[in-house]
Design a protein around this motif. Structure first.
Motif, PDB file in Angstrom:
ATOM      1  N   ALA A   1      27.969  61.322  41.900  1.00  0.00           N
ATOM      2  CA  ALA A   1      28.445  60.895  40.586  1.00  0.00           C
ATOM      3  C   ALA A   1      29.962  60.849  40.559  1.00  0.00           C
ATOM      4  O   ALA A   1      30.560  59.945  39.979  1.00  0.00           O
ATOM      5  N   GLN A   2      30.590  61.823  41.225  1.00  0.00           N
ATOM      6  CA  GLN A   2      32.050  61.849  41.207  1.00  0.00           C
ATOM      7  C   GLN A   2      32.647  60.817  42.159  1.00  0.00           C
ATOM      8  O   GLN A   2      33.698  60.250  41.890  1.00  0.00           O
TER       9      GLN A   2
ATOM     10  N   ALA B   1      31.300  58.000  42.706  1.00  0.00           N
ATOM     11  CA  ALA B   1      31.152  56.724  42.009  1.00  0.00           C
ATOM     12  C   ALA B   1      32.314  56.505  41.055  1.00  0.00           C
ATOM     13  O   ALA B   1      32.641  55.376  40.719  1.00  0.00           O
ATOM     14  N   ARG B   2      32.925  57.604  40.632  1.00  0.00           N
ATOM     15  CA  ARG B   2      34.069  57.470  39.730  1.00  0.00           C
ATOM     16  C   ARG B   2      35.382  57.645  40.475  1.00  0.00           C
ATOM     17  O   ARG B   2      36.405  57.977  39.893  1.00  0.00           O
ATOM     18  N   GLY B   3      35.346  57.485  41.803  1.00  0.00           N
ATOM     19  CA  GLY B   3      36.584  57.420  42.576  1.00  0.00           C
ATOM     20  C   GLY B   3      37.034  58.718  43.211  1.00  0.00           C
ATOM     21  O   GLY B   3      38.122  58.778  43.769  1.00  0.00           O
TER      22      GLY B   3
END
Lengths: 278, 261
Positions: B179-180, B182-184
């Protein structure tokens, strides 16, 4: 005598907090399949925990199988008579092997080892997980884990099982698996079921529905009678079953349909009947 | 990297069938034996015994050797340290400030063999004993201490719950990491310190969720009538058989041989 009697129960989490459950009264008959329907935060989970003595009412009383839950010396009798299956399948399995987990409750009750072995096998077979006795819980699907959790409760031979949104975290296949097992247990083993949910299609399968909103009891009755009251359901933050909503829209449009249609099949039958008349 | 220490290798060999308590005690005896051994012959006896045990467990030698890999660095490191810093004996090599003596080589080799033996012995225990049997064994062995207030049951319960939740938390870590990412978030490049720092936002949600899980699990355990170790029975009863007695006898004999040699 009814197996569960809840009379004028209120519950506060903290002294200065508001009431999570307000003056709720109802009774459950032995062998009944009762759904408790409510939106998130309506107090339905709190109600569940009041029933098996995880919480004790701030005022009013809860009686399970004739035992008052306020009687501290008999708390364990209440919990043995009234099992509970929770929402998250991962957070209620204790052991690293399925059969050990099913045995957990029996070990706590101090049942003799041979008897435990027999009941574990029986319980796993009853939920259709007989061949997974030696598996590790984390290798199972959500529906399978939830069935193991049910077996764990079942092995303790409870008269009532409370399901606290036990299908909320499952996929449709898992939900169907669990629902089938529970309905069979209710019908064949005569276990009283309290099914707490916010899914209308699940509640529709119950004998009776209680609607909870803001901690208090809003309605109580057979699924058809409850679903007919669309205004009440919307006010409680719940969905109206699709077919009931459609039937009511068609009625408003002048079609002569009953207002308590629940399923697609019923709708089809009614529409065909209407068509053959004209 | 594959770590075989602490993993269970399912099977039905004689070693698998032994009582966990007997296995734990024999392992402790063998560890004592490893430290008593002080001659080529005694080491030979220990290795012969370890090899025989591996054969008995029906686990391939290759698999055990693979389990030794992670500790190879430590073995070589202690070997070198011991070789250079043991004094006494006749000198074999002298080059500038480096002196290697025969007693140095001897001490170093023994130390390395000792480490290897320790890992093989403990590996055999965990490979042939499931985590549940292991905690049951530990609980049962510590039970006499419960009388003086030692929390034997609680300790065993904690161990087995910890083991139950390792895969669940691993899965969760993976999920949070993805998840993290995916957010860079970047977990793979940068210096060691930078990478360690990138881990921090991973740990916070992991801890929060672990606490929530603990809370729910406690409630679920209470709902299933858990009230501590008193009055509890167990489905699987630990039973010592002739097999365990035989194992203990062999271990005792080995210990005696090692002590004499």
């Amino acid at each position: 005598m009814s197996i569960i009697a809840v009379s004028d129960v209120s519950y506060k989490y903290r002294e200065d907090a508001g009431e999570a459950v307000k003056n709720v009264s109802f009774e459950v008959e032995e062998g009944e399949f009762l759904a408790i329907l409510g939106a998130n935060g309506s107090g339905k989970s709190t109600l569940a925990k009041l029933i098996n003595a995880l919480f004790v009412p701030t005022s009013g009383s809860v009686t399970v199988c004739g035992i008052d839950t306020r009687d501290e010396s008999r708390v364990w009798d209440v919990r043995a008579a009234c099992g509970m299956v929770f929402q998250n399948p991962d957070n209620q399995l204790v052991a690293t092997i399925v059969e050990e987990d099913v045995a957990f409750g029996l070990e706590n009750l101090g049942v003799a080892p041979d008897e435990i072995r027999r009941r574990v096998t029986e319980a796993l077979d009853a939920v259709g997980m007989g061949e997974f006795g030696k598996s590790a819980p984390h290798m199972l699907s959500g529906g399978q884990k939830q069935r193991v959790a049910i077996a764990g409760v079942l092995a303790m031979k409870p008269r009532v099982i409370v399901f606290d949104e036990s299908t909320a975290m499952l996929d449709p296949v898992g939900r169907a698996e669990v629902m089938n097992v529970v309905r069979r247990l209710n019908r064949e083993a005569g276990i009283t079921v309290l099914w707490i949910t916010h899914f209308m299609d699940e509640a529709a399968q119950a004998d009776r529905i209680l609607v909870i909103d803001g901690g208090s009891l809003k309605a109580c009755g057979a699924p058809r009678d409850i679903f007919r009251q669309t205004a009440l359901l919307r006010e409680a933050g719940l969905d109206v079953p699709e077919m009931t909503a459609l039937a009511q829209a068609l009625r408003a449009g002048g079609l002569c349909l009953p207002d308590d249609i629940l399923t697609v099949d019923e709708m089809v039958v009614e529409l065909c009947r209407l068509k053959s008349k004209t | 990297m594959q770590i075989t220490i602490g993993q269970y290798f399912p099977g039905d060999s004689l070693l698998h069938r032994m009582d966990p308590r007997a296995k734990i005690l024999i392992t402790i005896a063998l560890i004592v034996g490893v430290f008593l051994a002080d001659s080529v012959l005694s080491y030979a006896a220990m290795f012969a015994f370890a090899f025989a045990m591996i054969r008995l467990s029906r686990i391939s030698v290759k698999y055990i050797v693979k389990g030794l890999k992670p500790i190879m660095f430590i073995v070589i490191f202690t070997f070198v340290i011991n070789m250079f810093f043991t004094t006494g004996g006749t000198e074999l090599v002298r080059w500038r400030f480096i002196r290697i003596t025969d007693s140095g080589v001897r001490a170093a080799s023994f130390m390395a063999l000792r480490l290897v033996l320790l890992v093989i012995v403990t590996q055999l225990l965990t490979l042939t004993t499931s985590s549940i049997a292991l905690t049951d064994g530990i609980e049962s062995l510590l039970k006499p201490l419960a009388r003086i207030g030692f929390p034997a049951h609680e300790l065993a319960m904690m161990m087995s719950i910890a083991m139950r939740f390792i895969p669940t938390l691993m899965e969760e870590t993976d999920k949070i990491m993805k998840a993290q990412m995916a957010r860079g978030a970047d977990f793979e490049s940068g210096s060691l310190i930078q990478r360690a720092r990138a881990m921090l936002p991973l740990l916070v949600p992991l801890f929060v969720s672990a606490f929530r899980r603990a809370d729910e699990l406690a409630l679920a355990m209470e709902a299933r009538c858990y009230r501590g170790g008193r009055g509890r029975t167990r489905m699987k009863q630990l039973r010592c058989t002739k097999l365990d007695a035989a194992g203990a006898a062999v271990a005792a004999a080995l210990l005696a041989v090692v002590a004499v040699l």
